[in-house]
Enzyme design. Structure first.
Site, PDB file in Angstrom:
ATOM      1  N   THR A  41       0.833  -0.957   0.088  1.00 45.21           N
ATOM      2  CA  THR A  41      -0.009   0.095  -0.008  1.00 45.21           C
ATOM      3  C   THR A  41       0.861   1.212   0.111  1.00 45.21           C
ATOM      4  OG1 THR A  41      -0.240  -0.392   2.521  1.00 45.21           O
ATOM      5  CG2 THR A  41      -1.842  -1.130   1.046  1.00 45.21           C
ATOM      6  N   HIS A  46       7.581  -0.180   6.467  1.00 42.95           N
ATOM      7  CA  HIS A  46       7.702   0.543   7.936  1.00 42.95           C
ATOM      8  C   HIS A  46       8.097  -0.288   9.192  1.00 42.95           C
ATOM      9  CE1 HIS A  46       3.620  -0.548   9.089  1.00 42.95           C
ATOM     10  NE2 HIS A  46       3.128  -0.257   7.919  1.00 42.95           N
ATOM     11  N   HIS A  49       6.223  -3.556  10.032  1.00 37.96           N
ATOM     12  CA  HIS A  49       6.624  -4.757   9.378  1.00 37.96           C
ATOM     13  C   HIS A  49       8.140  -5.590   9.625  1.00 37.96           C
ATOM     14  CE1 HIS A  49       4.425  -2.425   5.822  1.00 37.96           C
ATOM     15  NE2 HIS A  49       3.699  -3.839   5.859  1.00 37.96           N
ATOM     16  N   LYS A  83      -8.808  -1.653  10.741  1.00 33.26           N
ATOM     17  CA  LYS A  83      -9.341  -0.291  10.208  1.00 33.26           C
ATOM     18  C   LYS A  83     -10.486  -0.113  10.479  1.00 33.26           C
ATOM     19  CE  LYS A  83      -5.401  -0.618   7.437  1.00 33.26           C
ATOM     20  NZ  LYS A  83      -4.881  -1.654   7.778  1.00 33.26           N
ATOM     21  N   ARG A  87     -10.183   1.076   2.983  1.00 32.41           N
ATOM     22  CA  ARG A  87      -8.620   1.491   2.299  1.00 32.41           C
ATOM     23  C   ARG A  87      -9.021   1.934   0.929  1.00 32.41           C
ATOM     24  NH1 ARG A  87      -4.532  -3.274   2.079  1.00 32.41           N
ATOM     25  NH2 ARG A  87      -3.905  -2.729   4.404  1.00 32.41           N
ATOM     26  N   GLN A 172      -7.284 -14.249   1.326  1.00 33.93           N
ATOM     27  CA  GLN A 172      -6.169 -14.749   2.159  1.00 33.93           C
ATOM     28  C   GLN A 172      -6.093 -16.085   2.319  1.00 33.93           C
ATOM     29  OE1 GLN A 172      -4.771 -11.926   5.088  1.00 33.93           O
ATOM     30  NE2 GLN A 172      -3.909 -13.683   6.135  1.00 33.93           N
ATOM     31  N   ASP A 193      -2.741  -9.478  14.823  1.00 36.34           N
ATOM     32  CA  ASP A 193      -4.006  -9.164  14.220  1.00 36.34           C
ATOM     33  C   ASP A 193      -4.368 -10.116  13.129  1.00 36.34           C
ATOM     34  OD1 ASP A 193      -1.950  -8.509  12.680  1.00 36.34           O
ATOM     35  OD2 ASP A 193      -2.731  -6.204  12.486  1.00 36.34           O
ATOM     36  N   LYS A 228       0.326   0.853  18.510  1.00 36.41           N
ATOM     37  CA  LYS A 228       1.184   0.196  17.877  1.00 36.41           C
ATOM     38  C   LYS A 228       2.307   1.317  17.574  1.00 36.41           C
ATOM     39  CE  LYS A 228      -1.365  -2.802  14.541  1.00 36.41           C
ATOM     40  NZ  LYS A 228      -1.744  -2.961  13.306  1.00 36.41           N
ATOM     41  N   LYS A 231       5.199   5.080  14.977  1.00 37.61           N
ATOM     42  CA  LYS A 231       4.524   6.346  14.589  1.00 37.61           C
ATOM     43  C   LYS A 231       4.966   7.638  15.421  1.00 37.61           C
ATOM     44  CE  LYS A 231       0.725   4.903  12.323  1.00 37.61           C
ATOM     45  NZ  LYS A 231       0.580   5.257  10.805  1.00 37.61           N
ATOM     46  N   THR A 232       5.240   8.894  14.719  1.00 38.09           N
ATOM     47  CA  THR A 232       5.735   9.721  15.082  1.00 38.09           C
ATOM     48  C   THR A 232       4.923  11.067  14.865  1.00 38.09           C
ATOM     49  OG1 THR A 232       7.104  10.591  13.324  1.00 38.09           O
ATOM     50  CG2 THR A 232       8.176   9.128  14.770  1.00 38.09           C
TER      51      THR A 232
END
Length: 408
Positions: A41, A46, A49, A83, A87, A172, A193, A228, A231-232
């Site tokens: 995506t 990041h 992963h 989510k 998406r 999946q 998840d 999670k 993130k910043t």
């Protein structure tokens, strides 16, 4: 040789298994082909992963064959997991470009030469499916009631779950079946998840092929508040140096909360456990030593030892008040742009430190902006050439964001 299951267990990776004893025995006695899925995506992986990539590396080092499954088909639908909104759709061209970027980044930890690892795209089988045949062959094995009890669907039910997204679990699960048929893949790994989706694939293979199939999930990287990690204020912490510089990447790990340091050393570095246990014994301010080791080791894995050393030197220079590290984010400003002076909010906008002037105004009013380590008291503060030493000045936003302005 140590069973990789024991390695993963000792380092804190494993959260859930479908058949723990069977998986452990299989990993000890056989070369196992396993897969982890990555939905392309964005054009970079990041921090979210990173943990699964490390698990993939441990598995390959123990002699097993990884498949990195690129979700070229599933990305065109969207995974509802975690989510609250649907998406955004993506084109085939964007997905293909993102997949190529992923492979370059994965190759830093996983060897793809001579089929030691495979990269496969599920668009190869999903985009040409016959809908009626898919419903007859796959859909008949899924209970709607059971699917709706999955946490990923419960979250979306409140805002409205589309039939498009509802198909994700089936697709999946079908991926696992196809990989089993094509490559003998017997094990799917993923974040915790993904547990419901992984169970779907395991059960589908056992019903359709009458063969054993297994699933294993990993702990998610979270803060003490359960959010999670990765993130910043600027957004995600990316593995691409153009999106998150090696210095910013290093600083992210250098500044994580104390309670997460040892967990991250186990999960995100290859340091031996005896060394990690020694670092775990540190207390008080000495924990900063463990943070420095963590930041250096992770940055070395992703960006190489040279960049890790530059980032380390830059961080130490800042701490010492020198501000001379070569990896500190820098904005070049011409003498003409500076003119007779710029107000602090304009300067911060030029350095991309604030998105809006109102954000900058709040920061200044809260005492969160410093120039050369002196607090900015008012938004009327004008920065002039006299503020520069050797053509440089340092802006600090909050406690952790440092930025150099270089006068050209």
């Amino acid at each position: 040789m140590k069973n990789v299951f024991d390695t993963l267990k000792e380092r804190g990776f494993i959260e859930q298994c479908t058949h723990e004893e069977e998986i452990k025995e299989m990993l000890e006695k056989e070369k196992v082909t396993f897969y982890i899925g990555f939905d392309p995506t964005a054009d970079s992986l990041h921090v979210g992963h990173f943990l699964t990539i490390m698990a993939m590396a441990h598995m390959q080092q123990a002699g097993h064959q990884p498949i990195a499954l690129i979700g070229g088909g599933t990305t065109m639908i969207g995974d509802p997991t975690g989510k609250t909104d649907m998406r955004k759709m993506m084109t085939k061209e964007i997905i293909a470009n993102n997949a190529e970027c992923f492979k370059k980044q994965l190759s830093k930890l996983v060897n793809f030469e001579d089929d030691a690892a495979l990269m496969v795209n599920n668009s190869d089988w999903l985009l040409d499916l016959n809908y009626v045949e898919f419903l007859r062959e796959i859909g008949a094995h899924f209970s709607v009631n059971r699917m709706l009890s999955a946490e990923c669907y419960k979250q979306r039910m409140e805002k409205g779950l589309t039939f498009l997204e509802f198909n994700y679990m089936l697709m999946q699960s079908y991926d696992f079946l196809e990989l089993n048929r094509r490559y003998g893949c017997a094990l799917q790994l993923g974040g915790n998840d993904q547990w419901s989706n992984i169970l779907g694939g395991v059960e589908l293979i056992r019903r359709k092929e009458s063969k054993p199939a297994f699933g294993m999930t990993f702990t998610l990287l979270t803060t003490s508040e359960g959010k999670k990690m990765g993130k910043t204020e600027k957004g995600a912490v990316w593995l691409d140096a153009d999106k998150t510089s090696p210095y910013e990447f290093y600083q992210y790990w250098r500044n994580i909360e104390d309670t997460a340091v040892i967990k991250c050393l186990k999960l995100l570095t290859f340091l031996p456990m005896n060394q990690i246990n020694e670092l775990a014994a540190l207390e008080g301010a000495e924990i900063n030593q463990a943070k420095e080791v963590l930041a250096f080791e992770i940055t070395k894995i992703i960006h190489g030892e040279s960049e890790a050393k530059k980032a380390e030197d830059a961080a130490k220079a800042l701490f010492a008040g020198g501000g001379k590290g070569g990896s500190i984010p820098t904005t070049e400003l011409s003498v003409d742009e500076l003119g007779n002076g710029l107000d602090i909010l304009t300067l911060m906008q030029k350095a991309s430190l604030i998105a809006t002037r109102s954000e900058g105004r709040r920061l200044v009013q809260q005492g969160g902006v410093r120039i050369n380590d002196v607090k900015v008291e008012t938004i009327d503060r004008i920065v002039t050439s006299e503020d520069f030493t050797d053509q440089e000045l340092m802006i600090r936003k909050g406690k952790k964001v440092h930025h150099r302005i270089s006068l050209q």
